[in-house]
Design an enzyme around this catalytic site. Structure first.
Site, PDB file in Angstrom:
ATOM      1  N   PRO A  96       0.807  -1.222   0.000  1.00  0.00           N
ATOM      2  CA  PRO A  96       0.000   0.000   0.000  1.00  0.00           C
ATOM      3  C   PRO A  96       0.839   1.271   0.000  1.00  0.00           C
ATOM      4  O   PRO A  96       0.361   2.345  -0.385  1.00  0.00           O
ATOM      5  CB  PRO A  96      -0.821  -0.112   1.293  1.00  0.00           C
ATOM      6  N   GLU A 123       2.666  -7.286   8.541  1.00  0.00           N
ATOM      7  CA  GLU A 123       2.985  -5.859   8.430  1.00  0.00           C
ATOM      8  C   GLU A 123       3.983  -5.574   7.323  1.00  0.00           C
ATOM      9  O   GLU A 123       4.412  -4.436   7.148  1.00  0.00           O
ATOM     10  CB  GLU A 123       3.544  -5.345   9.770  1.00  0.00           C
ATOM     11  N   ARG A 165      -1.624  -9.193 -20.715  1.00  0.00           N
ATOM     12  CA  ARG A 165      -2.457  -8.888 -21.880  1.00  0.00           C
ATOM     13  C   ARG A 165      -1.773  -7.948 -22.861  1.00  0.00           C
ATOM     14  O   ARG A 165      -2.226  -7.788 -23.996  1.00  0.00           O
ATOM     15  CB  ARG A 165      -3.804  -8.307 -21.430  1.00  0.00           C
ATOM     16  N   ASP A 180      -7.877   1.114 -24.606  1.00  0.00           N
ATOM     17  CA  ASP A 180      -8.140   0.897 -23.189  1.00  0.00           C
ATOM     18  C   ASP A 180      -8.159   2.220 -22.438  1.00  0.00           C
ATOM     19  O   ASP A 180      -7.479   3.181 -22.833  1.00  0.00           O
ATOM     20  CB  ASP A 180      -7.034   0.033 -22.553  1.00  0.00           C
TER      21      ASP A 180
END
Length: 277
Positions: A96, A123, A165, A180
């Site tokens: 994160p 963590e 992809r 896209d």
């Protein structure tokens, strides 16, 4: 492309055997190898974590098993050609606290021949692991969004599919990813607009007549307009940072109609007093 994933939950990566990625693996376009981190532990409990220095909640993944696992995987790389050194992988660490994962980054990673993923649990991984391998590998600490998951395996699935992809031959139609959302090019930084298929009427709902016109110029203009409308509604931050030089006269008129104005610095912002419907 070769992809290695080191995890304490190998079964979490089973989706890599299905759909687009699974087909790419079956065709030999993608070499995916999933490794159980606990193979590199040496105690009866196969311990991979310990309490954090300095106190605090949670546990931290130990550096020893990660170091041994990464050393062995890196050493398994075959030379690119006889007499040449082994290929050098890229280490991708989902976290994160990493940089946002974007289509631009997916394109960048798709050009690399070998990715090693280090999805953490608890963590996170002892920081010394990142520092150690950052001295001789390119390390990408990547976040797939502003939220926290129980572990990084879901992020590995997201990143792998986004990258796979883009590899040559993986998509049935090589042009499929050109329009896209976020794809580099003329529509960069715009969300993809709505799409339609047969039948021409469903539950009393038709499709825009322009899509039946056969006029490629008008269709392209309609698609760009719809992309601007969706972007302005769902991701106004993309409009605010768009390059004014990439906009034509029609784009600017549409933005004005949608309640945007060009500011002295050239960028666009919402017109004061305009309320989104």
């Amino acid at each position: 492309m070769r992809v290695d994933v080191v995890t304490i939950f190998p079964e979490y990566l089973e989706p890599l055997n299905v759909s687009l990625v699974g087909k790419a693996r079956a065709r030999g376009q993608l070499d995916v190898r999933v490794h159980d981190l606990r193979r590199w532990t040496h105690d009866r409990h196969h311990t991979v974590d310990d309490t954090p220095y300095g106190g605090g909640p949670g546990m931290v993944m130990k550096p020893e098993p990660w170091g041994e696992a990464l050393d062995d995987i890196i050493a398994s790389g075959a030379p690119a050609a006889p007499g040449e050194p082994p290929a050098r992988p890229v280490l991708v660490v989902p976290t994160p606290s990493g940089v946002p994962f974007t289509q631009t980054l997916a394109v960048e990673l798709s050009a690399r021949p070998w990715l090693i993923f280090a999805p953490a649990r608890y963590e996170g991984i002892d920081r010394r692991v990142i520092e150690e391998y950052g001295e001789h590998l390119d390390v990408y600490e990547v976040s797939i969004g502003d939220y926290v998951l129980a572990g990084g395996e879901a992020a590995v699935l997201v990143i792998t599919e986004a990258v796979a992809r883009l590899l040559p031959g993986v998509l049935g139609n090589a042009e499929s990813h050109r329009d896209d959302s976020f794809a580099p090019g003329a529509m960069a930084d715009l969300l993809e607009g709505p799409v339609y298929t047969k039948p021409p009427e469903w539950r009393g709902r038709g499709i825009p007549e322009v899509l039946l016109s056969g006029h490629h110029g008008k269709i392209a203009r309609w698609r760009r307009d719809e992309a601007f409308r969706r972007t302005a509604r769902n991701r106004p931050d993309l409009i605010e940072r768009c390059d004014p030089a990439a906009l034509d006269k029609h784009d600017r008129a549409l933005l004005a109609e949608l309640g945007w104005e060009q500011r002295p610095d050239g960028r666009f912002g919402r017109t004061a007093g305009v309320v989104e419907e």
